[in-house]
Design a protein around this motif. Structure first.
Motif, PDB file in Angstrom:
ATOM      1  N   LYS A  45       0.811  -1.136   0.171  1.00 31.48           N
ATOM      2  CA  LYS A  45       0.024   0.003  -0.065  1.00 31.48           C
ATOM      3  C   LYS A  45       0.787   1.211  -0.070  1.00 31.48           C
ATOM      4  O   LYS A  45       0.624   2.259  -0.567  1.00 31.48           O
ATOM      5  N   TRP A  46       2.127   0.998   0.749  1.00 32.67           N
ATOM      6  CA  TRP A  46       3.062   2.465   0.632  1.00 32.67           C
ATOM      7  C   TRP A  46       4.003   2.332  -0.216  1.00 32.67           C
ATOM      8  O   TRP A  46       5.145   2.813   0.269  1.00 32.67           O
ATOM      9  N   ALA A  48       5.862   3.466  -3.124  1.00 35.68           N
ATOM     10  CA  ALA A  48       5.914   4.407  -4.040  1.00 35.68           C
ATOM     11  C   ALA A  48       5.764   4.265  -5.484  1.00 35.68           C
ATOM     12  O   ALA A  48       5.391   5.098  -6.385  1.00 35.68           O
ATOM     13  N   SER A  51       1.829   3.134  -6.154  1.00 36.06           N
ATOM     14  CA  SER A  51       0.836   3.851  -5.579  1.00 36.06           C
ATOM     15  C   SER A  51       1.194   5.356  -5.783  1.00 36.06           C
ATOM     16  O   SER A  51       2.139   5.683  -5.250  1.00 36.06           O
ATOM     17  N   ALA A  52       0.652   6.305  -6.555  1.00 39.24           N
ATOM     18  CA  ALA A  52       0.796   7.694  -6.630  1.00 39.24           C
ATOM     19  C   ALA A  52       0.729   8.362  -5.370  1.00 39.24           C
ATOM     20  O   ALA A  52       1.314   9.211  -4.765  1.00 39.24           O
ATOM     21  N   TYR A  53      -0.547   7.621  -4.673  1.00 42.91           N
ATOM     22  CA  TYR A  53      -0.853   8.305  -3.308  1.00 42.91           C
ATOM     23  C   TYR A  53       0.482   8.106  -2.081  1.00 42.91           C
ATOM     24  O   TYR A  53       0.664   8.947  -1.402  1.00 42.91           O
ATOM     25  N   ALA A  54       0.924   7.060  -2.076  1.00 42.44           N
ATOM     26  CA  ALA A  54       2.131   6.834  -1.507  1.00 42.44           C
ATOM     27  C   ALA A  54       3.362   7.566  -1.983  1.00 42.44           C
ATOM     28  O   ALA A  54       4.094   7.864  -1.084  1.00 42.44           O
ATOM     29  N   VAL A  56       3.303  10.844  -2.589  1.00 45.58           N
ATOM     30  CA  VAL A  56       3.314  12.112  -2.239  1.00 45.58           C
ATOM     31  C   VAL A  56       2.998  12.310  -0.831  1.00 45.58           C
ATOM     32  O   VAL A  56       2.912  13.341  -0.411  1.00 45.58           O
ATOM     33  N   THR A  57       2.640  11.023   0.004  1.00 46.23           N
ATOM     34  CA  THR A  57       2.251  11.261   1.067  1.00 46.23           C
ATOM     35  C   THR A  57       3.286  10.708   2.133  1.00 46.23           C
ATOM     36  O   THR A  57       3.991   9.539   1.903  1.00 46.23           O
ATOM     37  N   GLU A  62       0.564  10.851   7.864  1.00 51.06           N
ATOM     38  CA  GLU A  62      -0.741  10.702   7.454  1.00 51.06           C
ATOM     39  C   GLU A  62      -1.536   9.867   8.579  1.00 51.06           C
ATOM     40  O   GLU A  62      -2.707  10.173   9.040  1.00 51.06           O
TER      41      GLU A  62
END
Length: 626
Positions: A45-46, A48, A51-54, A56-57, A62
Motif C-alpha cells: 500500500k505504501w 511509491a 501507488s501515486a498516493y504513497a 506524495v504522502t 498521515e
C-alpha cells in the motif's frame, strides 16, 4: 505495541534470534504464506512505485496508527525470514517474496526517515532538543511509577505538560527511533546512518557558520588589526557557550535517542557529525594564543577564552564521552595548556615592560607616574581572574631575586603559612613596579619631592589594592606594611620640606624674649615659610586621605605653635618702626597656606597625567566587555 516498537537491539550484525525458535516465535502457529500476505497488504500500500498516493504522502504524518502497523509488519516479516532460513526445506518462493517485500519496506522507511528529519528540521534543532530533554528529565523524577502505561498514555501525559513545539520535537524523535530500530534490526543500518549523518551534519555545519566561526590560519590572524581580532574573540566567546551548552549537547541527546539500540552506532554517528565543527571551534583560540600581537588587552582575552573552556569542561567531557571522541577532549585539554602558556608569557612581557620603562621625565609636584597607573589598572583587572590565574600559575617557578635589592623582599604572608603562587606573583610584580619608581624618584633635585613622589605612588597602589580583588590576594599584612611605607615617606617629605619652618620657631613659643630675639625669630620664620610655600605650591597629593593626613600633620606642628608665638610676641615688635616687615603673616595666613597645599592643578602636565590615567582605564577595561 510498546514492546514491539521500542525493543532495544545492539546492532544489525548481532540481531537476537531467540524469538525465531519454534518455541518462542509468535508466528510459528501461523502459516508463513498467510503472514507474508498480511505484511504485503500494508507494505505494498505504501510502495511509491505502485501507488501515486504513497509517492506524495508521508506514512508517519498521515496515520500514526498505520505507521505502527507498518513497523510491526516489517518486524514480523523479519522474523518470518529468519524462521524460513533456519528450517531446511522451506519454500524458497516464500523467502524470495519476503525478501522482496523487505526491500520495498526499507525503501519506504528510508524515505520516511529522511522526510521526518527534513520536515522537522526546525523542531529538531539542538536548542529544542536540549530544552525538551531537560524538562523530560525533571518530569521523569515524578513519573517513575508510570512505566507500565501504554505508549498512548505516555504521549498524552507528555502533551499535557510541554509546549506544542516541544511535543512536535518529541513525536519526531520517537518516530525516528522507531524507524532506526526497525532498519537496524532488518540489516539496513548503513542506509539509515547515512541519511542521518548527512542531514544532521549539515545542521551542525550551518550552525557553526551562523555563529561566526570561520576557518582561519596563523597568517590571517597575525595580519588582523587588534580591534578586528578583539571583536572575533568576543564573538567566539559567545559561540563557544552556545555550542557547548546547546548545539553539541542537543545533538548528542538526539543521536543517543534515535540510535539507542546500538552503542557503537550512536558513538560513531555523533563523532562523524560533530568532529569538524568542534575542531573548527577549538582551532581559533589556539591561533590567538600563537599570534605575535601582544597588546595589554590580549591578556584578558586569553583569560576569557581559558575561562570559557574551563567552565564548560564538564559539558565537554559529558558530550564527548565516547572513546571515538577522545581527540576532542585531547584538543580541549591541549587548548587549555596553550592558553595557559600564553598567559605566563604575557605576564613575563608585562614585567619586562615595567623593568624596561626608560622615561626619565620628572612628574611635576611629585604626582602619579603613568607607569603606576597603567600597572595598577592591569593588575586590578588581573585580580578579577584570581581563581583562573591560581590554576595557571600554581606550578610556575617563583621569580628570581637577582635583579632587585634584597631589602625590597617582603612576603605578603607569614613563613608559617606560605603564600599561594598567585599572591607571590602579584606581590612580585608590584615589587618590580615599586623598585622602578624608587629609581625614578632619584631624578628629583629636591629630595623632599622624591619622598612625596614615592608616597603618592605607593598610596595609589594601596588605593587600587583596597578597592579590588587584590586585597584578597595580597592580604592585610601586605597592606599594613605598605601603609607604613607611605607614612614613612610622607614623614620624610614633611621633615625635608617643612623642617626649616618648624625649626624657625622656638620650642617654647610663649617663653619671654627680647625685642631683638623676637624680631630675629619672626624674620627667620618669614624667610623659611615663604620659601617653603613657594617651593611646595606646585606639589600635589592626588589621594584625598593622604592629602588630609599630611596637611593635618603640618598644621598641627606649625599653625598652633605659630599662633602661640604670634599672639605672645607680636606686641614686642609692634612699637618699633616697620613692625610689619617682621610680622608679615597672621596665624590665619599660615593656616590658609597650609590648607591650600597639594591640590592637583589643572595645568599642562597634571592634566595630561589625569587624561592619560582616564585613557588607560578605559583602554584596559575594554577587554572585559563581552
Amino acid at each position: 505495541m510498546k514492546s514491539l516498537c521500542f525493543n532495544s537491539r545492539t546492532s544489525s550484525s548481532s540481531i537476537s534470534r531467540q524469538s525465531m525458535s519454534p518455541s518462542s516465535s509468535s508466528l510459528t502457529s501461523t502459516p508463513p504464506r498467510r503472514s507474508i500476505d498480511a505484511a504485503a497488504a500494508i507494505i505494498m500500500k505504501w510502495d511509491a512505485q505502485t501507488s501515486a498516493y504513497a509517492g506524495v504522502t508521508s506514512l508517519f504524518y498521515e496515520s500514526k496508527r498505520e505507521a505502527m502497523q507498518f513497523i510491526k509488519s516489517v518486524n514480523d516479516l523479519q522474523e518470518i525470514m529468519h524462521s524460513l532460513v533456519s528450517h531446511q526445506g522451506s519454500d524458497p518462493e516464500n523467502l524470495t517474496q519476503a525478501q522482496h517485500l523487505m526491500q520495498i519496506a526499507m525503501k519506504r522507511l528510508q524515505k520516511e526517515f529522511y522526510q521526518i528529519l527534513s520536515m522537522n528540521r526546525a523542531d529538531l534543532d539542538p536548542e529544542s532538543v536540549s530544552t525538551r530533554s531537560s524538562q523530560t528529565s525533571r518530569r521523569a523524577s515524578t513519573s517513575d511509577n508510570d512505566d507500565d502505561g501504554s505508549p498512548d498514555d505516555e504521549i498524552r501525559t507528555i502533551g499535557n505538560s510541554i509546549s506544542e513545539v516541544e511535543e512536535v520535537s518529541s513525536m519526531a524523535m520517537s518516530d525516528l527511533k522507531l524507524i532506526a530500530d526497525c532498519m537496524i534490526a532488518s540489516g539496513y543500518a548503513k542506509e539509515c546512518i547515512q541519511i542521518y549523518k548527512t542531514n544532521r551534519k549539515s545542521i551542525i555545519d550551518e550552525a557553526i557558520y551562523k555563529l561566526g566561526i570561520e576557518k582561519l590560519n596563523s597568517s590571517q590572524v597575525n595580519k588582523m588589526e587588534w580591534d578586528v581580532l578583539d571583536w572575533k574573540i568576543k564573538n567566539w566567546l559567545q559561540a563557544e557557550k552556545v555550542s557547548m551548552r546547546t548545539l553539541f549537547s542537543g545533538e548528542r541527546i538526539l543521536c543517543d535517542h534515535v540510535f539507542a539500540s546500538s552503542d557503537s552506532i550512536k558513538e560513531s554517528c555523533f563523532a562523524e557529525i560533530s568532529k569538524e565543527g568542534v575542531a573548527l571551534l577549538f582551532e581559533f583560540p589556539e591561533l590567538v594564543a600563537k599570534t605575535k600581537k601582544s597588546p595589554a588587552e590580549k591578556m584578558f582575552r586569553v583569560l576569557d577564552m581559558y575561562t570559557a573552556i574551563s567552565e564548560d569542561w564538564q559539558e565537554i567531557e559529558t558530550i564527548f564521552a565516547f572513546q571515538s571522541d577522545s581527540s576532542v577532549r585531547l584538543q580541549a585539554l591541549s587548548l587549555l595548556v596553550r592558553l595557559s602558556e600564553s598567559v605566563l608569557s604575557l605576564l613575563t612581557d608585562f614585567e619586562s615592560r615595567i623593568q624596561k620603562d626608560s622615561s626619565k621625565a620628572m612628574i611635576p609636584g611629585g604626582g602619579l607616574h603613568r607607569l603606576t597607573m597603567y600597572s595598577m589598572n592591569y593588575l586590578t583587572l588581573l585580580a578579577d581572574y584570581g581563581n583562573i590565574l591560581t590554576d595557571i600559575i600554581s606550578d610556575w617557578p617563583p621569580p628570581a631575586r637577582s635583579s632587585l635589592p634584597e631589602s625590597f623582599f617582603e612576603s605578603p604572608h607569614s613563613e608559617d603559612s606560605p603564600a599561594p603562587a598567585i599572591s607571590v606573583r602579584i606581590a612580585w610584580l608590584i615589587l618590580v613596579l615599586l623598585c622602578k619608581l624608587d629609581g625614578k624618584s632619584k631624578h628629583y633635585k629636591d629630595v623632599s619631592l622624591s619622598y612625596l613622589f614615592l608616597a603618592n605612588n605607593i598610596q595609589h597602589v594601596l588605593s587600587r589594592v583596597r578597592t579590588s580583588n587584590l586585597t584578597y590576594i595580597l592580604g592585610e599584612e601586605w597592606i599594613a606594611k605598605h601603609e607604613a611605607k607611605v607614612r614613612q615617606f610622607a614623614a620624610n617629605y614633611e621633615r625635608l620640606a617643612w623642617g626649616k619652618v618648624f625649626d624657625s620657631l622656638p620650642e617654647n613659643p610663649t617663653a619671654p624674649m627680647t625685642h631683638g630675639e623676637a624680631r630675629e625669630c619672626f624674620r627667620k620664620f618669614n624667610i623659611s615659610f615663604e620659601d617653603a610655600c613657594f617651593k611646595q605650591s606646585s606639589s600635589v597629593v592626588p589621594d584625598p586621605k593622604l592629602r588630609n593626613e599630611i596637611k593635618v600633620s603640618i598644621g598641627t606642628k606649625l599653625v598652633a605653635v605659630y599662633r602661640e608665638f604670634h599672639d605672645t610676641h607680636k606686641s614686642t615688635v609692634e612699637d618699633e618702626s616697620g613692625a610689619r616687615l617682621f610680622v608679615r603673616f597672621s596665624p590665619e595666613d599660615v593656616g590658609n597656606c597650609v590648607s591650600e597645599l597639594f591640590f592637583v592643578r589643572i595645568n599642562s602636565e597634571s592634566s595630561s597625567t589625569s587624561s592619560t590615567s582616564s585613557h588607560h582605564r578605559r583602554h584596559m577595561r575594554s577587554p572585559l566587555r563581552v
